[in-house]
Design an enzyme around this catalytic site. Sequence first.
Site, mmCIF file in Angstrom:
data_model
loop_
_atom_site.group_PDB
_atom_site.id
_atom_site.type_symbol
_atom_site.label_atom_id
_atom_site.label_comp_id
_atom_site.label_asym_id
_atom_site.label_seq_id
_atom_site.Cartn_x
_atom_site.Cartn_y
_atom_site.Cartn_z
ATOM 1 N N SER A 22 -13.400 24.915 -28.210
ATOM 2 C CA SER A 22 -13.628 23.678 -28.945
ATOM 3 C C SER A 22 -12.560 23.539 -30.018
ATOM 4 O O SER A 22 -12.134 24.529 -30.606
ATOM 5 C CB SER A 22 -15.016 23.731 -29.587
ATOM 6 O OG SER A 22 -15.072 22.886 -30.715
ATOM 7 N N THR A 31 -39.629 27.241 -10.694
ATOM 8 C CA THR A 31 -39.948 25.939 -10.115
ATOM 9 C C THR A 31 -40.281 25.081 -11.325
ATOM 10 O O THR A 31 -40.837 25.601 -12.312
ATOM 11 C CB THR A 31 -41.153 25.979 -9.146
ATOM 12 O OG1 THR A 31 -42.285 26.457 -9.855
ATOM 13 C CG2 THR A 31 -40.890 26.888 -7.941
ATOM 14 N N HIS A 32 -39.915 23.811 -11.274
ATOM 15 C CA HIS A 32 -40.066 22.895 -12.432
ATOM 16 C C HIS A 32 -39.358 23.459 -13.668
ATOM 17 O O HIS A 32 -39.762 23.173 -14.785
ATOM 18 C CB HIS A 32 -41.536 22.638 -12.771
ATOM 19 C CG HIS A 32 -42.399 22.375 -11.574
ATOM 20 N ND1 HIS A 32 -42.633 21.096 -11.096
ATOM 21 C CD2 HIS A 32 -43.048 23.211 -10.717
ATOM 22 C CE1 HIS A 32 -43.419 21.164 -10.023
ATOM 23 N NE2 HIS A 32 -43.667 22.447 -9.761
ATOM 24 N N SER A 62 0.833 -1.210 0.000
ATOM 25 C CA SER A 62 0.000 0.000 0.000
ATOM 26 C C SER A 62 0.863 1.253 0.000
ATOM 27 O O SER A 62 0.349 2.365 -0.029
ATOM 28 C CB SER A 62 -0.931 0.013 1.219
ATOM 29 O OG SER A 62 -0.183 -0.076 2.413
ATOM 30 N N LYS A 116 -16.852 28.588 -29.974
ATOM 31 C CA LYS A 116 -17.267 28.074 -28.677
ATOM 32 C C LYS A 116 -16.456 28.608 -27.495
ATOM 33 O O LYS A 116 -15.251 28.778 -27.566
ATOM 34 C CB LYS A 116 -17.170 26.531 -28.651
ATOM 35 C CG LYS A 116 -18.146 25.820 -29.530
ATOM 36 C CD LYS A 116 -19.609 26.098 -29.207
ATOM 37 C CE LYS A 116 -20.040 25.453 -27.901
ATOM 38 N NZ LYS A 116 -20.093 23.988 -28.014
ATOM 39 N N GLN A 169 -7.296 -1.718 4.433
ATOM 40 C CA GLN A 169 -6.219 -1.029 3.724
ATOM 41 C C GLN A 169 -6.767 -0.254 2.521
ATOM 42 O O GLN A 169 -6.215 0.751 2.118
ATOM 43 C CB GLN A 169 -5.175 -2.057 3.283
ATOM 44 C CG GLN A 169 -4.005 -1.464 2.522
ATOM 45 C CD GLN A 169 -2.838 -2.425 2.448
ATOM 46 O OE1 GLN A 169 -2.226 -2.739 3.454
ATOM 47 N NE2 GLN A 169 -2.552 -2.916 1.262
ATOM 48 N N ASN A 176 -16.807 27.325 -23.618
ATOM 49 C CA ASN A 176 -17.578 26.347 -22.843
ATOM 50 C C ASN A 176 -17.324 26.454 -21.340
ATOM 51 O O ASN A 176 -16.193 26.677 -20.915
ATOM 52 C CB ASN A 176 -17.222 24.928 -23.302
ATOM 53 C CG ASN A 176 -17.574 24.687 -24.760
ATOM 54 O OD1 ASN A 176 -18.570 25.231 -25.252
ATOM 55 N ND2 ASN A 176 -16.766 23.904 -25.440
ATOM 56 N N LYS A 222 -8.059 3.865 2.128
ATOM 57 C CA LYS A 222 -7.309 5.080 1.794
ATOM 58 C C LYS A 222 -7.541 5.552 0.363
ATOM 59 O O LYS A 222 -7.568 6.753 0.099
ATOM 60 C CB LYS A 222 -5.821 4.852 2.040
ATOM 61 C CG LYS A 222 -5.489 4.800 3.515
ATOM 62 C CD LYS A 222 -4.145 4.169 3.756
ATOM 63 C CE LYS A 222 -4.115 3.116 4.811
ATOM 64 N NZ LYS A 222 -5.191 2.142 4.869
ATOM 65 N N TYR A 241 -9.618 -5.823 13.337
ATOM 66 C CA TYR A 241 -9.015 -5.335 12.088
ATOM 67 C C TYR A 241 -9.018 -6.419 11.010
ATOM 68 O O TYR A 241 -8.731 -7.582 11.287
ATOM 69 C CB TYR A 241 -7.568 -4.882 12.330
ATOM 70 C CG TYR A 241 -6.875 -4.455 11.050
ATOM 71 C CD1 TYR A 241 -6.975 -3.148 10.597
ATOM 72 C CD2 TYR A 241 -6.156 -5.369 10.283
ATOM 73 C CE1 TYR A 241 -6.374 -2.759 9.407
ATOM 74 C CE2 TYR A 241 -5.553 -4.989 9.096
ATOM 75 C CZ TYR A 241 -5.659 -3.686 8.656
ATOM 76 O OH TYR A 241 -5.069 -3.305 7.487
ATOM 77 N N ASN A 245 -2.043 -1.776 13.386
ATOM 78 C CA ASN A 245 -3.492 -1.584 13.354
ATOM 79 C C ASN A 245 -3.926 -0.306 14.075
ATOM 80 O O ASN A 245 -4.738 0.459 13.566
ATOM 81 C CB ASN A 245 -4.215 -2.800 13.941
ATOM 82 C CG ASN A 245 -3.952 -4.052 13.119
ATOM 83 O OD1 ASN A 245 -3.362 -3.982 12.035
ATOM 84 N ND2 ASN A 245 -4.362 -5.203 13.633
ATOM 85 N N GLU A 275 -18.882 21.995 -15.608
ATOM 86 C CA GLU A 275 -19.275 20.654 -16.055
ATOM 87 C C GLU A 275 -18.431 19.582 -15.375
ATOM 88 O O GLU A 275 -18.926 18.534 -14.974
ATOM 89 C CB GLU A 275 -19.116 20.545 -17.570
ATOM 90 C CG GLU A 275 -20.113 21.390 -18.337
ATOM 91 C CD GLU A 275 -19.749 21.458 -19.811
ATOM 92 O OE1 GLU A 275 -19.935 20.457 -20.517
ATOM 93 O OE2 GLU A 275 -19.244 22.507 -20.244
HETATM 94 N N1 ARG Z 1 -1.254 -1.160 5.638
HETATM 95 C C1 ARG Z 1 -2.294 -1.580 6.510
HETATM 96 C C2 ARG Z 1 -3.549 -0.730 6.341
HETATM 97 O O1 ARG Z 1 -3.498 0.243 5.698
HETATM 98 C C3 ARG Z 1 -1.909 -1.503 7.931
HETATM 99 C C4 ARG Z 1 -1.219 -2.709 8.364
HETATM 100 C C5 ARG Z 1 -2.027 -3.681 9.044
HETATM 101 N N2 ARG Z 1 -1.555 -4.946 8.583
HETATM 102 C C6 ARG Z 1 -1.641 -6.040 9.315
HETATM 103 N N3 ARG Z 1 -1.120 -7.119 8.799
HETATM 104 N N4 ARG Z 1 -2.187 -6.094 10.464
HETATM 105 O O2 ARG Z 1 -4.591 -1.027 6.880
#
Ligand code: ARG
Length: 489
Positions: free
Chosen positions: A300, A178-179, A46, A306, A345, A308, A348, A340, A133, A313
């Site tokens: 354009s 309205t509408h 990650s 144009k 993971q 725009n 994010k 957990y 964790n 948008e």
């Molecule tokens: N990279 C993990 C996350 O974003 C955190 C690590 C937890 N990994 C684990 N084997 N307990 O959640």
Amino acid sequence: MLFVQKSALNNSQYTADMTAKNKKKKPWGGRFATPTDEFVECFTESVSYDQRLALVDIKGSIAHAEMLAHVGVLSKQDIRKIVRGLKAIEKDIRQGKFRWDPALEDVHMNIESALIKRIGEVGKKLHTGRSRNDQVATDIRLYLRAEIQSIRQLLSEVMTALVDLAEKETETIMPGFTHMQTAQPVTFGHHLLAWFEMLYRDSLRLADCRTRVNVLPLGSGALAGTSYPIDRAYTAKLLGFPAVTENSLDAVSDRDFAVEFCHCAALVMMHLSRFSEELVLWMSQQFAFIELDDAWCTGSSIMPQKKNPDIAELVRGKTGRLYGHLMSLLTLMKAQPLAYNRDNQEDKLALFDAIDTVKQCLLAYRGMIPGIRVRNEAMLTAAGQGYITATDLADYLVRKQVPFRDAHAVVGRAVRYAIGQSKDLSELSLKELQQFSKKIGKDVFDCLSLEGSVAARDHVGGTAPKQVRQAIRRARKRLIKIMVEDGEG
Ligand code: ARG
């Protein structure tokens, strides 16, 4: 988005990097007989995206280390070395010198092994009484609570731009709809303040969401807490958290605060998408109510004429991304058993893109609003069509003791007649009007005028220019209050 693209691009490079590094010892490698499969390394890493947590990760680690020294689990001497090492790593990261290694999975293990490399054996003590964790849960909360404040700051700036524009347009008359049918005349200042109200609620919602983000999970360990005599309140104080989480299982696993944030951000986008829709319509040749600055429009490649409103948008389009992230986080959490799970993971990717997108769109609006040029004449002409003061005529009859339902029917017949004559109500003669009710006198023409119609809506929340000016004063006060409270928070 930039971020997600980067991650995708980097994956092939990671595959190559990993072949060489695959044999490297993992921090958790002790119980494993064979090295991690190359695909698994790629699949589980990650760091390509959670490296953006690096600075808050270091901040959290420093506080954790200082707490360990405070309770006597680690020596002051060890902590000095750890803190110095972490600060040096922070400097490397800030200068872009840090080499992120996907074989080390995530931001946490990358920084920890860099620390060990840099300061030796003592670096191995940092992870005492902590798990990735509770570490990652802390990092996300630290990161998100700061981002919420930047988003609220941007919201305040957009609101200020709206109030500034509204102040110039308190007397400008436009048709209200309205509408999407011409309904009653309103002032453009009043219309703009409607957007202010929506964004104001968004800001309050985010502030409220932040109170639940702003709680410290560190100390929850992997799931059950830790056997060391930790002082969680001490860590919380160092990190500026007003409270610590109450239950370790909950603290390491739930991401409801991220879901809640995405909900708040999705509402910001929902509001911006409505605003965008109107800007797009108003820029069209059919409405021609406004003109956007050239610098905030694009052209354009085929049609030379144009200009725009692409920014509006795109904001409208990006709203879908936020709804998607909200749904993806809700689904990520659905049916997850305690505590957990690695599923988390994935939080994010959605969260970071939600933050980036809403900030980008607010920046777009902050830049675009001051360049809105109002075409007062076009708005006024449009307001003069569609029998827009019909309600005012009905209200006039009510003032002359006609029950509203009867007045409504009288005016309906008058409008039908006027349509047949291809005239507006205000263009009918007194005699023509009197065919429909004897109660109509020559004072009727005051209420048939657009100015008379808006001025009559003279109460809190109404469109009368006088009321709009007062609403602007209150809006500015509310903005100052938000900013002062934020400064204190
Ligand atoms: N990279 C993990 C996350 O974003 C955190 C690590 C937890 N990994 C684990 N084997 N307990 O959640």
